[in-house]
Design a protein around this motif. Structure first.
Motif, PDB file in Angstrom:
ATOM      1  N   MET A 140      28.615  42.386  33.103  1.00 14.16           N
ATOM      2  CA  MET A 140      29.838  42.778  33.800  1.00 14.16           C
ATOM      3  C   MET A 140      30.512  43.874  32.986  1.00 14.16           C
ATOM      4  N   PRO A 141      30.794  45.023  33.596  1.00 11.90           N
ATOM      5  CA  PRO A 141      31.436  46.114  32.858  1.00 11.90           C
ATOM      6  C   PRO A 141      32.814  45.686  32.340  1.00 11.90           C
ATOM      7  N   PRO A 142      33.086  45.887  31.057  1.00 15.01           N
ATOM      8  CA  PRO A 142      34.369  45.459  30.496  1.00 15.01           C
ATOM      9  C   PRO A 142      35.556  46.210  31.092  1.00 15.01           C
ATOM     10  N   GLY A 143      35.323  47.437  31.559  1.00  9.85           N
ATOM     11  CA  GLY A 143      36.403  48.203  32.183  1.00  9.85           C
ATOM     12  C   GLY A 143      36.875  47.553  33.470  1.00  9.85           C
ATOM     13  N   LYS A 144      35.940  46.987  34.236  1.00  8.65           N
ATOM     14  CA  LYS A 144      36.308  46.316  35.487  1.00  8.65           C
ATOM     15  C   LYS A 144      37.090  45.038  35.203  1.00  8.65           C
ATOM     16  N   LEU A 145      36.673  44.306  34.166  1.00  5.95           N
ATOM     17  CA  LEU A 145      37.416  43.098  33.785  1.00  5.95           C
ATOM     18  C   LEU A 145      38.828  43.446  33.303  1.00  5.95           C
ATOM     19  N   ALA A 146      38.939  44.545  32.550  1.00  3.70           N
ATOM     20  CA  ALA A 146      40.259  44.977  32.073  1.00  3.70           C
ATOM     21  C   ALA A 146      41.144  45.383  33.252  1.00  3.70           C
ATOM     22  N   THR A 147      40.553  46.044  34.242  1.00  7.94           N
ATOM     23  CA  THR A 147      41.319  46.431  35.426  1.00  7.94           C
ATOM     24  C   THR A 147      41.757  45.195  36.198  1.00  7.94           C
ATOM     25  N   LEU A 148      40.881  44.200  36.293  1.00  7.59           N
ATOM     26  CA  LEU A 148      41.246  42.948  36.972  1.00  7.59           C
ATOM     27  C   LEU A 148      42.377  42.253  36.229  1.00  7.59           C
ATOM     28  N   GLU A 149      42.338  42.252  34.910  1.00  6.40           N
ATOM     29  CA  GLU A 149      43.435  41.677  34.125  1.00  6.40           C
ATOM     30  C   GLU A 149      44.747  42.397  34.410  1.00  6.40           C
ATOM     31  N   ALA A 150      44.683  43.725  34.519  1.00  5.51           N
ATOM     32  CA  ALA A 150      45.896  44.505  34.812  1.00  5.51           C
ATOM     33  C   ALA A 150      46.443  44.163  36.191  1.00  5.51           C
ATOM     34  N   VAL A 151      45.548  43.978  37.164  1.00  5.10           N
ATOM     35  CA  VAL A 151      45.987  43.613  38.515  1.00  5.10           C
ATOM     36  C   VAL A 151      46.642  42.235  38.495  1.00  5.10           C
ATOM     37  N   ILE A 152      46.065  41.310  37.711  1.00  2.00           N
ATOM     38  CA  ILE A 152      46.631  39.961  37.606  1.00  2.00           C
ATOM     39  C   ILE A 152      48.020  40.010  36.978  1.00  2.00           C
ATOM     40  N   LEU A 153      48.166  40.795  35.908  1.00  2.00           N
ATOM     41  CA  LEU A 153      49.464  40.891  35.237  1.00  2.00           C
ATOM     42  C   LEU A 153      50.523  41.547  36.123  1.00  2.00           C
ATOM     43  N   LYS A 154      50.074  42.410  37.029  1.00  2.00           N
ATOM     44  CA  LYS A 154      50.999  43.114  37.909  1.00  2.00           C
ATOM     45  C   LYS A 154      51.562  42.206  39.001  1.00  2.00           C
ATOM     46  N   LYS A 155      50.784  41.185  39.380  1.00  2.00           N
ATOM     47  CA  LYS A 155      51.212  40.295  40.463  1.00  2.00           C
ATOM     48  C   LYS A 155      52.331  39.375  39.983  1.00  2.00           C
ATOM     49  N   PRO A 156      53.275  39.050  40.864  1.00  2.00           N
ATOM     50  CA  PRO A 156      54.380  38.158  40.467  1.00  2.00           C
ATOM     51  C   PRO A 156      53.907  36.709  40.351  1.00  2.00           C
ATOM     52  N   THR A 157      54.518  36.000  39.433  1.00  2.00           N
ATOM     53  CA  THR A 157      54.232  34.576  39.267  1.00  2.00           C
ATOM     54  C   THR A 157      55.219  33.804  40.122  1.00  2.00           C
ATOM     55  N   ARG A 158      54.713  32.933  40.956  1.00  2.00           N
ATOM     56  CA  ARG A 158      55.570  32.152  41.845  1.00  2.00           C
ATOM     57  C   ARG A 158      55.772  30.765  41.245  1.00  2.00           C
ATOM     58  N   TYR A 159      57.013  30.360  41.205  1.00  2.00           N
ATOM     59  CA  TYR A 159      57.350  29.043  40.680  1.00  2.00           C
ATOM     60  C   TYR A 159      57.909  28.195  41.808  1.00  2.00           C
ATOM     61  N   LYS A 160      57.546  26.925  41.788  1.00  2.00           N
ATOM     62  CA  LYS A 160      58.111  25.999  42.758  1.00  2.00           C
ATOM     63  C   LYS A 160      59.457  25.525  42.226  1.00  2.00           C
ATOM     64  N   SER A 161      60.419  25.460  43.117  1.00  2.00           N
ATOM     65  CA  SER A 161      61.719  24.955  42.706  1.00  2.00           C
ATOM     66  C   SER A 161      61.643  23.447  42.556  1.00  2.00           C
TER      67      SER A 161
ATOM     68  N   ARG B  48      41.390  39.195  54.651  1.00  2.00           N
ATOM     69  CA  ARG B  48      42.830  39.359  54.474  1.00  2.00           C
ATOM     70  C   ARG B  48      43.212  40.564  53.632  1.00  2.00           C
ATOM     71  N   GLY B  49      42.270  41.083  52.881  1.00  2.00           N
ATOM     72  CA  GLY B  49      42.547  42.277  52.101  1.00  2.00           C
ATOM     73  C   GLY B  49      43.132  42.023  50.733  1.00  2.00           C
ATOM     74  N   GLY B  50      43.188  40.788  50.289  1.00  2.00           N
ATOM     75  CA  GLY B  50      43.736  40.510  48.960  1.00  2.00           C
ATOM     76  C   GLY B  50      43.540  39.061  48.573  1.00  2.00           C
ATOM     77  N   LEU B  51      43.836  38.784  47.317  1.00  2.00           N
ATOM     78  CA  LEU B  51      43.745  37.434  46.777  1.00  2.00           C
ATOM     79  C   LEU B  51      45.038  37.125  46.037  1.00  2.00           C
ATOM     80  N   SER B  52      45.334  35.849  45.905  1.00  2.00           N
ATOM     81  CA  SER B  52      46.532  35.451  45.178  1.00  2.00           C
ATOM     82  C   SER B  52      46.299  35.584  43.676  1.00  2.00           C
ATOM     83  N   LYS B  53      47.380  35.457  42.929  1.00  2.00           N
ATOM     84  CA  LYS B  53      47.282  35.587  41.478  1.00  2.00           C
ATOM     85  C   LYS B  53      46.390  34.494  40.902  1.00  2.00           C
ATOM     86  N   LYS B  54      46.536  33.286  41.384  1.00  2.00           N
ATOM     87  CA  LYS B  54      45.733  32.171  40.886  1.00  2.00           C
ATOM     88  C   LYS B  54      44.255  32.385  41.213  1.00  2.00           C
ATOM     89  N   GLN B  55      43.966  32.876  42.410  1.00  2.00           N
ATOM     90  CA  GLN B  55      42.573  33.147  42.777  1.00  2.00           C
ATOM     91  C   GLN B  55      41.983  34.246  41.894  1.00  2.00           C
TER      92      GLN B  55
END
Length: 142
Positions: free
Chosen positions: A59-80, A38-45
């Motif tokens: 695990m290189p810490p730079g890659k983990l930091a980049t993954l954290e940045a990608v997670i923070l960039k994704k929108p959080t979805r809330y159920k109504s 699919r080319g991507g993962l959800s924020k929770k994944q």
């Protein structure tokens, strides 16, 4: 997903390093398959992947930091929240009895026929309409 440099894929690198550390993990296998298909993962994944990858030694810490940045960039979805059920309308039995008594004696009374149709459809009778029914009952029946 539009990347600035398509040759650099941090998420894929983290998935592969985590797969090497946990070769029997079905979770990592499914994430890798979904990312490739699919080319991507959800924020929770991504959050779960980060938690698993943080435990990997080497695990290189730079890659983990980049993954954290990608997670923070994704929108959080809330159920109504679930909508509240409409309150159950309780019919006024007294008004229904008065309407029927009036219609037994005067079956063509237009005002009472109108109020009966409103009462039968489940519409709430206003206090003025209830007062009108009581007034007509008092005049016509008693």
């Amino acid at each position: 997903m539009i990347r600035k440099n398509p040759s650099v894929d941090v998420i894929n690198d983290i998935l592969r390093l985590t797969m090497e550390a946990y070769p029997a993990s079905n979770f990592i296998k499914s994430l890798l398959f979904q990312y490739q298909e699919r080319g991507g993962l959800s924020k929770k994944q991504l959050q779960d992947l980060h938690a698993k990858a943080a435990k990997v030694a080497g695990m290189p810490p730079g890659k983990l930091a980049t993954l954290e940045a990608v997670i923070l960039k994704k929108p959080t979805r809330y159920k109504s929240p679930m909508p509240f059920a409409a309150p159950v309308v309780i019919k006024d039995e007294k008004s229904g009895l008065y309407i029927n008594e009036i219609l037994v004696k005067y079956p063509q009374h237009k005002m009472v026929l109108f109020l009966k149709s409103k009462y039968d459809n489940g519409d709430v009778l206003s206090p003025a309409e209830k007062g009108e029914i009581e007034r007509l009952h008092k005049l016509l029946i008693k």
